[in-house]
Design a protein around this motif. Structure first.
Motif, PDB file in Angstrom:
ATOM      1  N   TRP A  42       0.823  -1.203   0.000  1.00  0.00           N
ATOM      2  CA  TRP A  42       0.000   0.000   0.000  1.00  0.00           C
ATOM      3  C   TRP A  42       0.863   1.260   0.000  1.00  0.00           C
ATOM      4  N   LYS A  43       2.085   1.152   0.517  1.00  0.00           N
ATOM      5  CA  LYS A  43       2.989   2.305   0.509  1.00  0.00           C
ATOM      6  C   LYS A  43       3.395   2.665  -0.910  1.00  0.00           C
ATOM      7  N   LEU A  44       3.630   1.659  -1.740  1.00  0.00           N
ATOM      8  CA  LEU A  44       3.987   1.913  -3.130  1.00  0.00           C
ATOM      9  C   LEU A  44       2.828   2.579  -3.859  1.00  0.00           C
ATOM     10  N   PHE A  45       1.603   2.192  -3.534  1.00  0.00           N
ATOM     11  CA  PHE A  45       0.427   2.825  -4.124  1.00  0.00           C
ATOM     12  C   PHE A  45       0.392   4.314  -3.794  1.00  0.00           C
ATOM     13  N   LEU A  46       0.738   4.679  -2.558  1.00  0.00           N
ATOM     14  CA  LEU A  46       0.756   6.086  -2.165  1.00  0.00           C
ATOM     15  C   LEU A  46       1.810   6.888  -2.920  1.00  0.00           C
ATOM     16  N   VAL A  47       2.896   6.227  -3.305  1.00  0.00           N
ATOM     17  CA  VAL A  47       3.961   6.910  -4.032  1.00  0.00           C
ATOM     18  C   VAL A  47       3.586   7.071  -5.502  1.00  0.00           C
ATOM     19  N   VAL A  48       2.951   6.071  -6.082  1.00  0.00           N
ATOM     20  CA  VAL A  48       2.641   6.074  -7.510  1.00  0.00           C
ATOM     21  C   VAL A  48       1.405   6.925  -7.820  1.00  0.00           C
ATOM     22  N   LEU A  49       0.509   7.089  -6.873  1.00  0.00           N
ATOM     23  CA  LEU A  49      -0.739   7.810  -7.100  1.00  0.00           C
ATOM     24  C   LEU A  49      -0.539   9.250  -7.590  1.00  0.00           C
ATOM     25  N   PRO A  50       0.317  10.075  -6.995  1.00  0.00           N
ATOM     26  CA  PRO A  50       0.521  11.433  -7.525  1.00  0.00           C
ATOM     27  C   PRO A  50       1.130  11.441  -8.925  1.00  0.00           C
ATOM     28  N   ILE A  51       1.988  10.477  -9.218  1.00  0.00           N
ATOM     29  CA  ILE A  51       2.588  10.397 -10.549  1.00  0.00           C
ATOM     30  C   ILE A  51       1.522  10.061 -11.589  1.00  0.00           C
ATOM     31  N   LEU A  52       0.636   9.127 -11.266  1.00  0.00           N
ATOM     32  CA  LEU A  52      -0.456   8.783 -12.176  1.00  0.00           C
ATOM     33  C   LEU A  52      -1.410   9.960 -12.371  1.00  0.00           C
ATOM     34  N   GLY A  53      -1.663  10.698 -11.314  1.00  0.00           N
ATOM     35  CA  GLY A  53      -2.529  11.873 -11.427  1.00  0.00           C
ATOM     36  C   GLY A  53      -1.946  12.936 -12.345  1.00  0.00           C
ATOM     37  N   ALA A  54      -0.671  13.204 -12.200  1.00  0.00           N
ATOM     38  CA  ALA A  54      -0.016  14.193 -13.054  1.00  0.00           C
ATOM     39  C   ALA A  54       0.034  13.727 -14.510  1.00  0.00           C
ATOM     40  N   THR A  55       0.246  12.444 -14.710  1.00  0.00           N
ATOM     41  CA  THR A  55       0.242  11.892 -16.069  1.00  0.00           C
ATOM     42  C   THR A  55      -1.137  12.021 -16.703  1.00  0.00           C
ATOM     43  N   PHE A  56      -2.172  11.742 -15.930  1.00  0.00           N
ATOM     44  CA  PHE A  56      -3.534  11.873 -16.430  1.00  0.00           C
ATOM     45  C   PHE A  56      -3.841  13.311 -16.847  1.00  0.00           C
ATOM     46  N   VAL A  57      -3.436  14.275 -16.033  1.00  0.00           N
ATOM     47  CA  VAL A  57      -3.677  15.677 -16.353  1.00  0.00           C
ATOM     48  C   VAL A  57      -2.937  16.067 -17.627  1.00  0.00           C
ATOM     49  N   GLY A  58      -1.690  15.626 -17.771  1.00  0.00           N
ATOM     50  CA  GLY A  58      -0.924  15.929 -18.980  1.00  0.00           C
ATOM     51  C   GLY A  58      -1.558  15.346 -20.229  1.00  0.00           C
ATOM     52  N   ILE A  59      -2.036  14.122 -20.129  1.00  0.00           N
ATOM     53  CA  ILE A  59      -2.675  13.481 -21.282  1.00  0.00           C
ATOM     54  C   ILE A  59      -3.969  14.204 -21.653  1.00  0.00           C
ATOM     55  N   THR A  60      -4.751  14.593 -20.661  1.00  0.00           N
ATOM     56  CA  THR A  60      -6.003  15.283 -20.978  1.00  0.00           C
ATOM     57  C   THR A  60      -5.747  16.658 -21.580  1.00  0.00           C
ATOM     58  N   ARG A  61      -4.672  17.329 -21.184  1.00  0.00           N
ATOM     59  CA  ARG A  61      -4.357  18.638 -21.781  1.00  0.00           C
ATOM     60  C   ARG A  61      -4.031  18.498 -23.257  1.00  0.00           C
ATOM     61  N   VAL A  62      -3.303  17.467 -23.610  1.00  0.00           N
ATOM     62  CA  VAL A  62      -2.967  17.241 -25.019  1.00  0.00           C
ATOM     63  C   VAL A  62      -4.214  16.778 -25.775  1.00  0.00           C
ATOM     64  N   ASP A  63      -5.002  15.916 -25.174  1.00  0.00           N
ATOM     65  CA  ASP A  63      -6.193  15.370 -25.817  1.00  0.00           C
ATOM     66  C   ASP A  63      -7.249  16.443 -26.084  1.00  0.00           C
ATOM     67  N   ASP A  64      -7.359  17.434 -25.187  1.00  0.00           N
ATOM     68  CA  ASP A  64      -8.332  18.509 -25.360  1.00  0.00           C
ATOM     69  C   ASP A  64      -7.787  19.673 -26.188  1.00  0.00           C
TER      70      ASP A  64
END
Length: 61
Positions: free
Chosen positions: A17-39
């Motif tokens: 679960w600790k690894l999940f806490l570390v990866v979650l902000p990275i996935l969130g930032a990646t999602f935002v970057g992808i949506t900016r390009v997609d829109d």
């Protein structure tokens, strides 16, 4: 990496679960970057440059 070190992610105790806490902000930032390009708000080079700046910038102490 700072957050992973503070949480002791790689201490071989099997707390995944600790690894999940570390990866979650990275996935969130990646999602935002992808949506900016997609829109069509930003070009992919803008997003990659912003990600590089964010990764390389060290906050002052």
């Amino acid at each position: 990496m700072y957050l992973a070190g503070k949480l002791g992610v790689f201490d071989r105790q099997g707390h995944s679960w600790k690894l999940f806490l570390v990866v979650l902000p990275i996935l969130g930032a990646t999602f935002v970057g992808i949506t900016r390009v997609d829109d069509y708000w930003h070009h992919w080079t803008d997003v990659c440059a912003g990600a590089a700046i964010g990764e390389l910038t060290v906050a002052p102490k």
